[in-house]
Design a protein around this motif. Structure first.
Motif, short mmCIF file in Angstrom:
data_model
loop_
_atom_site.label_atom_id
_atom_site.label_comp_id
_atom_site.label_asym_id
_atom_site.label_seq_id
_atom_site.Cartn_x
_atom_site.Cartn_y
_atom_site.Cartn_z
N ARG A 156 0.83 -1.21 0.00
CA ARG A 156 0.00 0.00 0.00
C ARG A 156 0.86 1.25 0.00
O ARG A 156 0.59 2.22 -0.73
CB ARG A 156 -0.91 0.00 1.23
N TYR A 157 1.93 1.24 0.80
CA TYR A 157 2.79 2.42 0.88
C TYR A 157 3.50 2.68 -0.44
O TYR A 157 3.52 3.82 -0.94
CB TYR A 157 3.81 2.24 2.00
N MET A 158 4.11 1.65 -1.03
CA MET A 158 4.90 1.84 -2.24
C MET A 158 4.03 2.22 -3.43
O MET A 158 4.38 3.10 -4.22
CB MET A 158 5.69 0.57 -2.54
N VAL A 159 2.88 1.56 -3.58
CA VAL A 159 2.00 1.87 -4.71
C VAL A 159 1.46 3.30 -4.57
O VAL A 159 1.46 4.08 -5.54
CB VAL A 159 0.85 0.85 -4.79
N ALA A 160 1.00 3.65 -3.37
CA ALA A 160 0.47 5.00 -3.16
C ALA A 160 1.55 6.05 -3.36
O ALA A 160 1.32 7.08 -4.01
CB ALA A 160 -0.13 5.11 -1.76
N THR A 161 2.75 5.80 -2.81
CA THR A 161 3.83 6.77 -2.95
C THR A 161 4.27 6.91 -4.40
O THR A 161 4.59 8.01 -4.86
CB THR A 161 5.03 6.34 -2.07
N SER A 219 0.98 15.85 2.82
CA SER A 219 0.39 16.12 4.13
C SER A 219 -1.12 15.87 4.19
O SER A 219 -1.66 15.67 5.26
CB SER A 219 0.66 17.58 4.54
N ILE A 220 -1.79 15.89 3.05
CA ILE A 220 -3.25 15.73 3.03
C ILE A 220 -3.65 14.44 2.32
O ILE A 220 -4.36 13.60 2.88
CB ILE A 220 -3.92 16.95 2.36
N VAL A 221 -3.19 14.27 1.07
CA VAL A 221 -3.64 13.12 0.27
C VAL A 221 -2.98 11.83 0.73
O VAL A 221 -3.66 10.83 0.97
CB VAL A 221 -3.35 13.37 -1.23
N GLN A 222 -1.65 11.82 0.86
CA GLN A 222 -0.94 10.57 1.17
C GLN A 222 -1.38 9.95 2.49
O GLN A 222 -1.60 8.74 2.55
CB GLN A 222 0.57 10.80 1.15
N PRO A 223 -1.50 10.72 3.60
CA PRO A 223 -1.95 10.07 4.84
C PRO A 223 -3.32 9.42 4.72
O PRO A 223 -3.57 8.37 5.33
CB PRO A 223 -1.97 11.24 5.85
N VAL A 254 -4.56 8.08 1.95
CA VAL A 254 -4.46 6.90 1.10
C VAL A 254 -3.72 5.77 1.83
O VAL A 254 -4.16 4.62 1.83
CB VAL A 254 -3.74 7.25 -0.21
N VAL A 255 -2.61 6.11 2.47
CA VAL A 255 -1.80 5.10 3.14
C VAL A 255 -2.43 4.65 4.44
O VAL A 255 -2.38 3.48 4.83
CB VAL A 255 -0.37 5.64 3.37
N GLY A 256 -3.07 5.60 5.15
CA GLY A 256 -3.72 5.26 6.42
C GLY A 256 -2.71 4.83 7.47
O GLY A 256 -1.66 5.44 7.63
N ASN A 257 -3.03 3.74 8.17
CA ASN A 257 -2.17 3.25 9.25
C ASN A 257 -1.22 2.15 8.77
O ASN A 257 -0.71 1.37 9.57
CB ASN A 257 -3.04 2.71 10.40
N ALA A 258 -0.98 2.10 7.44
CA ALA A 258 -0.12 1.05 6.90
C ALA A 258 1.31 1.17 7.40
O ALA A 258 2.00 0.17 7.60
CB ALA A 258 -0.14 1.09 5.37
N VAL A 259 1.79 2.39 7.60
CA VAL A 259 3.17 2.60 8.04
C VAL A 259 3.26 2.57 9.55
O VAL A 259 4.02 1.79 10.13
CB VAL A 259 3.71 3.93 7.48
N ALA A 260 2.49 3.42 10.24
CA ALA A 260 2.45 3.43 11.71
C ALA A 260 3.84 3.56 12.31
O ALA A 260 4.23 2.81 13.20
CB ALA A 260 1.74 2.20 12.25
N LEU A 261 4.61 4.54 11.81
CA LEU A 261 5.91 4.86 12.38
C LEU A 261 5.90 6.32 12.79
O LEU A 261 5.33 7.17 12.09
CB LEU A 261 7.03 4.63 11.36
N SER A 262 6.53 6.62 13.92
CA SER A 262 6.57 8.00 14.39
C SER A 262 7.41 8.85 13.44
O SER A 262 8.26 8.34 12.70
CB SER A 262 7.15 8.06 15.80
N GLN A 263 7.19 10.17 13.50
CA GLN A 263 7.94 11.08 12.64
C GLN A 263 9.43 11.04 12.96
O GLN A 263 10.27 11.08 12.06
CB GLN A 263 7.40 12.51 12.81
#
Length: 378
Positions: A197-202, A279-283, A285-294
């Motif tokens: 999900r992350y790679m395709v969306a990115t 900051s708006i679209v990617q979060p 689309v990706v949602g909680n797939a990454v779940a890593l702190s900044q």
């Protein structure tokens, strides 16, 4: 009979683990030329696996489905390498047009550094870095020589073929392991889904971001629009740091062409496009797939860039998710680490509940003070 005291070896285990991790990191850095293409092939195989499974469900023979996916991925890689070569050629042709301006900037920077106490050798080294003849080898060195790129592509293609063939056994293997290792199977399944999900969306959003930036630069008349659009696409895979890498070159060339009147619109347009996409679209689309702190995301970019180079910076998020899968997700006893490294869904719910309770307490306190301050009837 006295029971002997239980001796904890926790500190020793931590030190041994840190030592093993250090040796592993240095080992990866030593074989980065091999490890980086293999890890890239792994991520590409994960992203392409649903396509292969879809072809098989439609009756395409397993071998043909595997070959089709491998060929498609390799064509995409070859097109990207060709675009990269074209961009570097454009960069090499672009620099001589601005040789005098770059030399003037180098002289100005060197004079300012000398005035604040920098040594002559340091000032000369910095001034020479503005020489256009020195910039092309530096940029090319970021991606490696033609030989290194060819070797990397051969490794990626070979591993794609082998991994895609082995992936045909994966569903059955996971079914076989699930009764004895259910946590491990779930962790691996979630890892593949998150990376995909992350790679395709990115990738899709990076293409949109690069195209929009390139079109804006063409309309503004900034030279090298294709080159800076490609750079913007590549840097979209590098969280936090990528935006600043992508914006510097077009801003510099815009300044050389039209001064601050042209450089400021470039900065504003890049900032708007980056804010909307990342900051708006990617979060969403990706949602909680990454779940890593900044903080962990930023540190992972720096870490993997040092260990594996440019490919490490691009694959920083998938590689960090792989480490989390192995050390945290696959171990039920380590599940408490997830909120600490960025899985904040439950934490945000608790924060909202706590904020609501605090607001209610403050409101009740103000109401109590108001009732005490109200005058009583005589």
């Amino acid at each position: 009979m006295a029971v002997p005291p239980v001796v904890s070896h926790r500190n020793a285990s931590i030190l041994i683990g840190l030592g093993g991790a250090t040796v592993t990191v240095f080992g990866l850095a030593a074989i980065a030329g091999i490890a980086a293409p293999i890890l890239l092939a792994l991520v590409l195989t994960i992203c392409a696996h649903p396509v292969r499974r879809g072809l098989e469900r439609r009756g395409v023979p397993r071998g043909l489905a595997t070959g089709s996916v491998v060929a498609t991925v390799f064509v995409v890689l070859a097109a990207f390498v060709a675009a990269l070569g074209l961009a570097l050629g454009q960069f090499a042709a672009l620099l001589p047009q601005f040789a005098s301006q770059l030399s003037d900037i180098g002289s100005t920077v060197s004079g300012w550094l000398a005035s604040i106490g920098f040594g002559t050798t340091q000032v000369q080294a910095i001034e020479s870095s503005f020489d256009p003849s020195n910039l092309v080898p530096v940029v090319s060195g970021l991606f490696g020589s033609i030989t290194n790129i060819t070797v990397a592509l051969v490794i990626v293609l070979t591993m794609l073929i082998l991994m895609a063939a082995d992936a045909g056994y994966l569903p059955t293997l996971l079914t076989q392991l699930r009764p004895s290792r259910p946590t491990l199977v779930e962790a691996l399944t979630n890892f593949a889904s998150s990376v995909r999900r992350y790679m395709v969306a990115t990738t899709l959003l990076g293409i949109a971001q690069g195209v929009l930036n390139a079109l804006a630069l063409i309309l503004l008349g900034v030279p090298g629009a294709f080159l800076w659009g490609l750079l913007s696409f590549l840097c979209s895979f590098i969280p936090n740091v990528g935006y600043f890498i992508a914006i510097i070159p077009p801003t510099v060339f815009a300044f050389l062409v039209g001064g601050w009147e042209l450089a400021l619109p470039v900065i504003v347009i890049y900032a708007i496009i980056n804010a909307v996409v990342q900051s708006i679209v990617q979060p969403r689309v990706v949602g909680n797939a990454v779940a890593l702190s900044q903080s962990l995301t930023f540190a992972s970019v720096l870490f993997w860039a040092i260990v594996l180079g440019a490919i490490g910076a691009i694959l920083a998020i998938p590689l960090t998710l792989l480490i989390r899968t192995i050390l945290v997700d696959a171990d039920p006893a380590a599940a408490w680490w997830r909120p600490l490294i960025g899985d904040l869904d439950e934490t945000r719910t608790l924060m909202k509940t706590e904020d609501a309770r605090n607001r209610a307490l403050r409101k009740a306190g103000r109401a109590a003070k108001g009732s005490k301050a109200a005058p009583t009837e005589p």
